[in-house]
Design an enzyme around this catalytic site. Structure first.
Site, PDB file in Angstrom:
ATOM      1  N   SER A 209      47.294  36.347  36.703  1.00 43.83           N
ATOM      2  CA  SER A 209      46.759  37.710  36.771  1.00 43.83           C
ATOM      3  C   SER A 209      47.843  38.777  36.866  1.00 43.83           C
ATOM      4  O   SER A 209      47.704  39.864  36.296  1.00 43.83           O
ATOM      5  CB  SER A 209      45.800  37.835  37.960  1.00 43.83           C
ATOM      6  N   HIS A 255      48.317  41.783  41.385  1.00 41.17           N
ATOM      7  CA  HIS A 255      47.807  42.644  40.321  1.00 41.17           C
ATOM      8  C   HIS A 255      48.578  43.956  40.259  1.00 41.17           C
ATOM      9  O   HIS A 255      48.995  44.401  39.187  1.00 41.17           O
ATOM     10  CB  HIS A 255      46.322  42.924  40.547  1.00 41.17           C
TER      11      HIS A 255
END
Length: 305
Positions: A209, A255
């Protein structure tokens, strides 16, 4: 036997009544222009405009028409990379690596696979099976990289790989293969570094991610550079950030770290001056890597100091 004027057998430098030589490719056409590289006479049909004067087709084919090697005049991407025949090659390789690790995890026990405990991102924790401390702070630096290719859940793996397949090829085509892989790895490492810095030492994390968010940030920078409509990517970014902070059990640090690093690296790549692109690109990647290293070093001192 006398040669007939204008026949193919006429000498290359045969001259007409005005004393002009004939084109070396069309001897029956007198011309006063010569190729600036081989000095052979060329007629208007054979002239290829160059930076200085004209060149013949043979010299253009042999040296790019500029006096340099053919590769020097090859088309370039917006970031200065060479245009590849397959703009998805690196994306496919990254997909293959992620898939190979995922299959290995499934084959060795899935959620209970020992690979997960050996490859996930872990700051510092005790391993009861080995009676020792493990984690990045204990010198297992590789976890910052291996966690980027590690997935446990099918949904997590599928979502990240679909995002990679959607975001990767356009960026790879725009940046070139070397710059794209540098962007991907730095974004992933940036996500791992921020997660290592801010998450609880014993909290494991894994997944691509961080790198995917880096590609998302880079896409936004590229679209802005090309003056494209920013609304679609901004909406997508907003939705993903909302999930990041509202959905439980998501490592938001990875992230955010990946997003910031991806945007910074992409900005340096697409806004670098044309005459200093290579230097600026290398400097951008080096500075970002040093910043990541500094974050990891500081956090390690906090945990073991």
């Amino acid at each position: 036997m006398d040669q007939v004027p204008g026949s193919p057998k006429e000498p290359q430098d045969a001259r007409d009544d005005d004393g002009l030589p004939g084109c070396h490719r069309h001897p029956d056409r007198p011309t006063g222009i010569r190729c600036t590289r081989c000095d052979r006479p060329i007629c208007p049909e054979c002239m290829v405009s160059a930076s200085v004067g004209f060149q013949c087709p043979e010299c253009v084919r042999g040296g790019g028409g500029t006096g340099h090697a053919p590769q020097a005049a090859a088309p370039r991407t917006i970031a200065g990379g060479t245009i590849a025949a397959d703009p998805r090659l690196i994306t496919k390789i990254l997909l293959g690596l992620n898939a190979a690790v995922f299959v290995a995890v499934l084959a060795t026990g899935g959620d209970l696979s020992p690979l997960v405990n050996r490859l996930d991102l872990l700051g510092l924790a005790a391993d009861p099976s080995r009676y020792q401390l493990i984690g990045v702070a204990e010198g297992e630096w590789y976890r910052l990289l291996t966690a980027m290719f590690l997935h446990q859940q099918i949904a997590h793996f599928a979502f990240n790989m679909l995002s990679l397949w959607w975001l990767g090829p356009p960026l790879e085509a725009a940046l070139g293969r070397l710059r794209f892989i540098a962007l991907y790895l730095l974004a992933g490492l940036g996500g791992s570094a921020l997660s290592y810095l801010l998450a609880a030492p014993g909290q494991p994390s894994l997944g691509a991610s961080g790198a995917i968010f880096g590609l998302l940030g880079a896409t936004a920078v590229l679209l802005r550079r090309l003056n494209y409509d920013m609304k679609p990517v901004l909406i997508l970014l907003g939705i993903n950030l909302a999930f990041t902070f509202l959905w439980p059990h998501i490592a938001w640090q990875a992230h955010v770290g990946g997003l910031v690093v991806g945007a910074v690296v992409a900005f340096g790549m697409v806004h670098a001056p044309r005459d200093r692109r290579t230097l600026v690109h290398a400097a951008t990647c080096a500075v970002v890597f040093l910043a990541i290293t500094a974050v990891v070093w500081v956090r390690t001192l906090q945990l073991v100091g």
